[in-house]
Design a protein around this motif. Structure first.
Motif, mmCIF file in Angstrom:
data_model
loop_
_atom_site.group_PDB
_atom_site.id
_atom_site.type_symbol
_atom_site.label_atom_id
_atom_site.label_comp_id
_atom_site.label_asym_id
_atom_site.label_seq_id
_atom_site.Cartn_x
_atom_site.Cartn_y
_atom_site.Cartn_z
ATOM 1 N N ASP A 1 9.245 -4.204 6.781
ATOM 2 C CA ASP A 1 7.861 -4.009 6.349
ATOM 3 C C ASP A 1 7.785 -3.776 4.846
ATOM 4 N N ARG A 2 8.733 -3.009 4.310
ATOM 5 C CA ARG A 2 8.725 -2.749 2.869
ATOM 6 C C ARG A 2 8.903 -4.037 2.073
ATOM 7 N N ILE A 3 9.789 -4.912 2.556
ATOM 8 C CA ILE A 3 10.008 -6.187 1.863
ATOM 9 C C ILE A 3 8.750 -7.043 1.905
ATOM 10 N N TYR A 4 8.161 -7.182 3.089
ATOM 11 C CA TYR A 4 6.939 -7.986 3.202
ATOM 12 C C TYR A 4 5.805 -7.382 2.378
ATOM 13 N N TYR A 5 5.693 -6.057 2.410
ATOM 14 C CA TYR A 5 4.621 -5.405 1.645
ATOM 15 C C TYR A 5 4.834 -5.608 0.146
ATOM 16 N N GLU A 6 6.070 -5.471 -0.294
ATOM 17 C CA GLU A 6 6.360 -5.606 -1.724
ATOM 18 C C GLU A 6 6.091 -7.021 -2.220
ATOM 19 N N ILE A 7 6.432 -8.020 -1.430
ATOM 20 C CA ILE A 7 6.183 -9.412 -1.821
ATOM 21 C C ILE A 7 4.727 -9.777 -1.584
ATOM 22 N N GLY A 8 4.135 -9.264 -0.512
ATOM 23 C CA GLY A 8 2.739 -9.514 -0.217
ATOM 24 C C GLY A 8 2.507 -10.576 0.829
ATOM 25 N N ALA A 9 3.460 -11.448 1.034
ATOM 26 C CA ALA A 9 3.332 -12.537 2.009
ATOM 27 C C ALA A 9 4.733 -13.019 2.357
ATOM 28 N N ASP A 10 4.797 -14.091 3.163
ATOM 29 C CA ASP A 10 6.117 -14.638 3.486
ATOM 30 C C ASP A 10 6.833 -15.116 2.225
ATOM 31 N N VAL A 11 6.103 -15.794 1.356
ATOM 32 C CA VAL A 11 6.657 -16.318 0.104
ATOM 33 C C VAL A 11 5.628 -16.104 -1.003
ATOM 34 N N ALA A 12 6.070 -15.652 -2.158
ATOM 35 C CA ALA A 12 5.215 -15.544 -3.343
ATOM 36 C C ALA A 12 5.923 -16.244 -4.491
ATOM 37 N N MET A 13 5.209 -17.153 -5.159
ATOM 38 C CA MET A 13 5.828 -17.907 -6.252
ATOM 39 C C MET A 13 4.877 -18.012 -7.435
ATOM 40 N N MET A 14 5.464 -18.149 -8.611
ATOM 41 C CA MET A 14 4.702 -18.361 -9.829
ATOM 42 C C MET A 14 4.951 -19.788 -10.308
ATOM 43 N N PRO A 15 3.953 -20.674 -10.174
ATOM 44 C CA PRO A 15 4.125 -22.046 -10.674
ATOM 45 C C PRO A 15 4.251 -22.058 -12.197
ATOM 46 N N ALA A 16 4.863 -23.112 -12.700
ATOM 47 C CA ALA A 16 4.939 -23.295 -14.154
ATOM 48 C C ALA A 16 3.589 -23.798 -14.645
ATOM 49 N N ALA B 1 -1.869 -13.144 3.471
ATOM 50 C CA ALA B 1 -1.164 -11.922 3.078
ATOM 51 C C ALA B 1 -0.617 -11.178 4.292
ATOM 52 N N TRP B 2 0.482 -10.452 4.071
ATOM 53 C CA TRP B 2 1.051 -9.580 5.094
ATOM 54 C C TRP B 2 0.565 -8.163 4.846
ATOM 55 N N PHE B 3 0.100 -7.502 5.897
ATOM 56 C CA PHE B 3 -0.372 -6.127 5.745
ATOM 57 C C PHE B 3 -0.317 -5.444 7.090
ATOM 58 N N ARG B 4 0.156 -4.194 7.092
ATOM 59 C CA ARG B 4 0.261 -3.447 8.335
ATOM 60 C C ARG B 4 -1.102 -2.866 8.702
ATOM 61 N N TYR C 1 -3.853 1.616 -0.029
ATOM 62 C CA TYR C 1 -2.756 0.637 -0.073
ATOM 63 C C TYR C 1 -3.356 -0.753 -0.192
ATOM 64 N N TRP C 2 -2.539 -1.676 -0.726
ATOM 65 C CA TRP C 2 -2.938 -3.078 -0.814
ATOM 66 C C TRP C 2 -1.682 -3.920 -0.920
ATOM 67 N N PRO C 3 -1.662 -5.121 -0.340
ATOM 68 C CA PRO C 3 -0.441 -5.932 -0.363
ATOM 69 C C PRO C 3 0.169 -6.045 -1.755
ATOM 70 N N SER C 4 1.459 -5.733 -1.832
ATOM 71 C CA SER C 4 2.327 -5.819 -3.020
ATOM 72 C C SER C 4 2.100 -4.689 -4.020
ATOM 73 N N TRP C 5 1.148 -3.792 -3.799
ATOM 74 C CA TRP C 5 0.866 -2.715 -4.764
ATOM 75 C C TRP C 5 1.469 -1.408 -4.272
ATOM 76 N N ASN C 6 2.289 -0.777 -5.118
ATOM 77 C CA ASN C 6 2.929 0.491 -4.785
ATOM 78 C C ASN C 6 2.140 1.630 -5.424
ATOM 79 N N PRO C 7 1.512 2.489 -4.609
ATOM 80 C CA PRO C 7 0.715 3.576 -5.188
ATOM 81 C C PRO C 7 1.534 4.740 -5.719
ATOM 82 N N LYS C 8 2.861 4.649 -5.570
ATOM 83 C CA LYS C 8 3.721 5.734 -6.032
ATOM 84 C C LYS C 8 4.444 5.335 -7.302
ATOM 85 N N ARG C 9 4.555 6.267 -8.211
ATOM 86 C CA ARG C 9 5.156 5.994 -9.503
ATOM 87 C C ARG C 9 6.671 6.110 -9.428
#
Length: 970
Positions: free
Chosen positions: A571-586, A677-680, A741-749
């Protein structure tokens, strides 16, 4: 000797019972001895993995030991030779023995200072360029290079000229060609005699991956490499030595470094530095693996802490098993002990017999247990999850002194556990024994002492200590290893299970009496007899019942713990990425190559102008971006849904006259985002994330803000906020809701950020808005593309599709690949293996304990069954009676164990968080229980009961009435 013979005869007579006990002891010793082997194997794999990852990421060999000598200006030339010889002798003769590890490469590099060079013949070489070069020599140099031009230099001066090899880079940098002679001189040193040097060949490494090249070949782009022996003769072994620096280099085989070597290596490293600095102050040593080993000690604490937390319940269960079996053996022998006591045998003689029996059984278990534990450890090293196994390379495990130490402790404990009940039983007379056989009623010592209540209170305090620990972590954001963990946390779950199990036994007679009273008019004779037997001898079944409760509860706790940790990591991995795959196009843009725009995913802080004049400086023209073909990403193979997600940090938020900096903005397309998006589901309770996405869909300017913004600056629902960043005019938004909480956003510093409280006085802050509105009113900047894959789709086909469509991707994060990586992580491997080990132990020990108990019980009740058969009770009725007895004792204990295991998991599985830092526990820890795991236990228990009843039925059918009712039998 006679005592030994008598014990052996007794063991042969009861060979099947002794065999069951021996089998249990062997398994116990094997499991106990496997714990240090498994822990060591996991930690060893973790160490090797850290060293290998360092080599890949830094392109430096972690096993390197580089000793660097650079003479200070105040060092006299006549002292250099003595210093060099003393250091050279120490490094060559002492260091290998101190490190005590095989080395793959040893070499030395010696060098002069760079000096000004002038051509001997200005007509052949342009004298105008300023040239500075240095003469160097490397040990065994010729074996590791290949000539690409020219020839090898002479090993002595030729007509007063030193011949040298150079790199191609040196030819270009020093503007020279092969065959030209240069004169090296130092005008500031009157004793310096000019040196003539001539490059005669160009070299390059045979293999740049060769460990010999501890320095990159480009380092030699101003060097003249001469023969090593020639250098030592002319520039070191002289009264006026010219040598300026020397480097000794070892490449130790880091694969031979064992976990137990770490403390010794660290201590020896400090000793080496101290010795070398005593010879020459300022000598430096560069050893990459020292930093890795120091970092590893922290990881070792974390892994050891987790493995300890997982193994403590199993160890306590094994201790309980050994004691229970020992008690049953002695209980079955009480009649014989009482007879011996009545015939004059002393307590000492009886204790000696059981000591001999215990030593024999424990000795066999000590011999066979550790090798069996080794096989078990290798098998568990292939775990890919809880009770899941793959064809993976075995853990680096071997029989060790620690394994035999644990085995010896387990074997000795089994002997002591056998002697304790024998000691108390040896003082019972034949009369007292017959009275006890007649009725096992009354309160036990633990009931009178309220041990069950005390154990539950202690476990409750463990929960309190855990909550305090988590609060400190949440406030300080410290790493898990920085806080001392209360040792009680490791025992709390087992103490609770034992306490509530004993509490069940306290009320168990009341349950049996209630069943008896409910249907005493209708119960069949077999059930009536069973209820009478159980109610009159309830204490007889206490050991079996509490044992079954403990083992089943421990098995369920292990299963739920493993599933919980595995699922929470996924769950932590999916939450951190936000979805199955996240990519930044050129992204294409009009930015000049030298000043490329910073991608929005890694925004940089904007410097604040120092004066009013600077703030009025002309704002540079904004970079214009061209969007990539989004449809091409939607049509990639295996993709079910795709969405665009724009993320930018360092955004300014203005509301009510207050300005908030360093806010993260996420702009999304609500409908596509909800599909991708993946979200619990429990993170935004009582609402689903789709409810919040629907709010965004209702109004283009709608925004969601994090609770950290709302609390710190008093911004509430319905307020207007204004967003902007450097070079972008502000746009207005309406706050529709507040989120935690929100997908890929960590509320803890992060702990590192917490140190800079002046720059980051608050927790991370987030604003979620509509992507089209942001692009139209703020700016169009690079966004990510998130993908949700179809069930069964593989990463390989996705990557192949990206390659076939020639899509340029600057960054890609794949949750499935991250999960595979984490499953191969040694710490996760240790967790799954330890939990699987605990589960298998529970099943095996439960079966052995159950079977052994009932065989011994049947043996002690042979006369009773013979009498029942003699007065007319049929074999089916006897079997029916045994079934009811199993249901009322083992069955109820199993049901209680299932309930206790479930309650213990709910309360105490969260205690496993002590091994993790607060910042990594996003999303929050959640206890997970799979029916498939429970089903494995239920099936095993069902098989155990069925097999046990079959064996007991076979024993019953073989009872001979004539022998059972003989006067001497009882």
């Amino acid at each position: 000797m006679a005592a030994v013979v008598m014990v052996l005869r007794k063991m042969i007579k009861n060979r099947w019972l002794v065999l069951c006990l021996l089998l249990g002891l062997i398994i116990s010793v094997a499991l106990v001895s496997s714990i240090p082997m498994y822990s060591s194997g996991v930690l060893q794999k973790l160490l090797t993995k850290d060293l290998e990852e360092y080599q890949v990421s830094s392109n430096n060999y972690p096993g390197s030991y580089q000793f660097s000598l650079y003479y200070k200006e105040e060092t006299k030339a006549e002292d250099k030779l003595g210093i060099y010889n003393e250091l050279d002798r120490y490094i060559k003769q002492n260091v290998p023995g101190i490190i005590d590890k095989p080395y793959l490469i040893y070499t030395q590099n010696v060098s002069l200072d760079p000096y000004k060079m002038t051509p001997e013949d200005p007509n052949k070489v342009d004298p105008r360029p300023n040239r500075y070069g240095k003469i160097q020599a490397l040990m065994d140099f010729e074996q590791h290079i290949k000539l690409i031009d020219g020839r090898m230099p002479a090993k002595d001066k030729v007509d007063g000229v030193y011949e040298a090899l150079v790199t191609e880079g040196a030819l270009n940098k020093l503007d020279m060609v092969l065959g030209n002679v240069f004169i090296i001189n130092d005008p500031g040193d009157e004793q310096f005699k000019p040196i003539k040097i001539k490059p005669v060949g160009v070299f390059e490494p045979k293999d740049e991956r060769d460990l010999y090249w501890f320095r990159a070949p480009s380092v030699y782009n101003e060097s003249f490499i001469i023969d090593y022996d020639l250098f030592k003769r002319d520039f070191i072994n002289q009264t006026h030595a010219l040598i300026k620096s020397s480097n000794w280099y070892y490449a130790f085989d880091y694969n031979t470094i064992l976990v137990q070597d770490i403390n010794k290596l660290l201590a020896n490293h400090v000793s080496i530095i101290k010795d070398l600095n005593n010879i020459y102050n300022g000598f430096t040593v560069n050893v990459p693996m020292i930093g890795i080993l120091q970092k590893y000690t922290e990881q070792q604490k974390q892994v050891s802490m987790l493995l300890l937390a997982l193994n403590v319940p199993v160890l306590l269960m094994l201790i309980f098993y050994i004691f229970m079996v020992s008690f049953l053996i002695i209980d079955s022998d009480k009649n014989e002990i009482a007879i011996l006591r009545s015939r004059g045998a002393g307590r000492f003689h009886i204790m000696v017999q059981y000591l001999i029996e215990g030593i024999i059984l424990a000795g066999v278990a000590f011999i066979l247990g550790p090798p069996l534990g080794l096989l078990l450890t290798k098998f568990l090293g292939t775990s890919n999850g809880f009770m899941e196994f793959v064809n993976r390379k075995a853990l680096p495990v071997a029989l060790s002194a620690s394994a035999y130490k644990y085995a010896l402790i387990a074997a000795a404990a089994s002997v002591i556990m056998l002697l304790i009940p024998a000691y108390f039983a040896s003082n019972i007379s034949i009369v007292v024994h017959k009275q006890q056989l007649a009725r096992y009623t009354g309160s036990s010592w633990w009931q009178k002492s309220f041990i069950d209540v005390i154990l539950m209170l202690i476990a409750g305090y463990g929960l309190y200590a855990f909550n305090q620990h988590q609060q400190v972590l949440a406030i300080t954001n410290a790493n898990a290893t920085e806080l001392q963990v209360n040792p009680l946390l490791f025992f709390a779950s087992t103490l609770f299970a034992l306490g509530i199990g004993l509490f069940f036994l306290r009320i168990y007679p009341l349950i049996v009496e209630a069943i008896y009273r409910l249907g005493n008019r209708w119960w069949p004779p077999s059930l009536y007899e069973t209820l009478t037997q159980v109610s009159r001898s309830s204490r007889q079944y206490q050991f079996l019942m509490v044992f079954l409760i403990m083992t089943i509860a421990t098995g369920l706790f292990s299963a739920n713990s493993a599933r919980t940790i595995n699922k929470n990591i996924e769950d932590r991995i999916y939450y951190e990425i936000g979805a199955d795959v996240a990519m930044m196009p050129a992204w294409e843009s009009n930015a000049p190559p030298a000043g490329a725009a910073v991608p929005s995913s890694t925004p940089q802080p904007t410097p604040t102008p120092a004066s009013g004049a600077e703030s009025q400086a002309e704002t540079p023209e904004r970079i214009q971006y061209s969007e990539p073909p989004f449809l091409s990403y939607q049509q990639l193979p295996g993709v079910e849904h795709a969405t665009r997600v724009f993320q930018r940090g360092m955004v300014d938020v203005t509301a009510g006259g207050q300005r908030v900096s360093d806010v993260q903005l996420m702009a999304i397309e609500p409908y596509d985002f909800g599909l991708t998006a993946w979200f619990r589901d429990d993170l935004l309770k009582p609402y689903h994330i789709n409810n919040y996405l629907n709010l965004l869909s209702q109004e283009p300017s709608a925004a969601l803000i994090s609770r950290s913004i709302s609390k710190a600056y008093g911004i509430n629902k319905g307020d207007y906020i204004y967003l902007s960043w450097d070079g972008v005019d502000a746009a207005s938004f309406i706050v529709y809701e507040i989120i935690d909480y929100w997908p890929s956003w960590n509320p803890k510093r992060n702990p590192e950020e917490s140190l800079n409280a002046e720059y980051l006085p608050n927790d991370p802050m987030l604003v979620v808005a509509n992507l089209p509105y942001v692009q139209n009113h703020l700016a169009l900047e690079p966004y990510e593309i998130w993908l949700k894959m179809k069930p069964g789709a593989t990463s390989a086909e996705l990557y192949k599709g990206i390659e076939d469509k020639k899509l340029e991707v600057s960054d890609l994060r794949d949750a499935s690949q991250e999960i595979i990586k984490i499953k191969n992580d040694p710490m996760q491997l240790g967790l799954n293996g330890a939990m699987t080990l605990g589960f298998i132990i529970s099943l095996a020990i439960t079966f052995l304990g159950f079977l052994l108990y009932w065989i011994l019980s049947m043996r002690g009740r042979t006369f009773e069954f013979g009498v029942l058969r003699a007065i007319g009770m049929s074999l089916p009725q006897l079997l029916s009676m045994m079934v009811w007895e199993q249901i009322l004792t083992s069955g109820m204990a199993i049901i209680a164990g299932i309930l206790v295991g479930g309650l213990t998991s709910t309360l105490f599985v969260p205690l496993l968080q002590v091994a993790y830092s607060a910042v990594t526990q996003v999303p929050p820890f959640k206890v997970i229980s799979y029916f498939s795991d429970r089903a494995k236990l239920y099936i095993m228990v069902g098989v155990m009961l069925g097999l046990g009843l079959a064996i007991l039925g076979n024993i019953l059918s073989r009872i001979k009435i004539s022998q059972a009712i003989k006067m001497g039998e009882e």
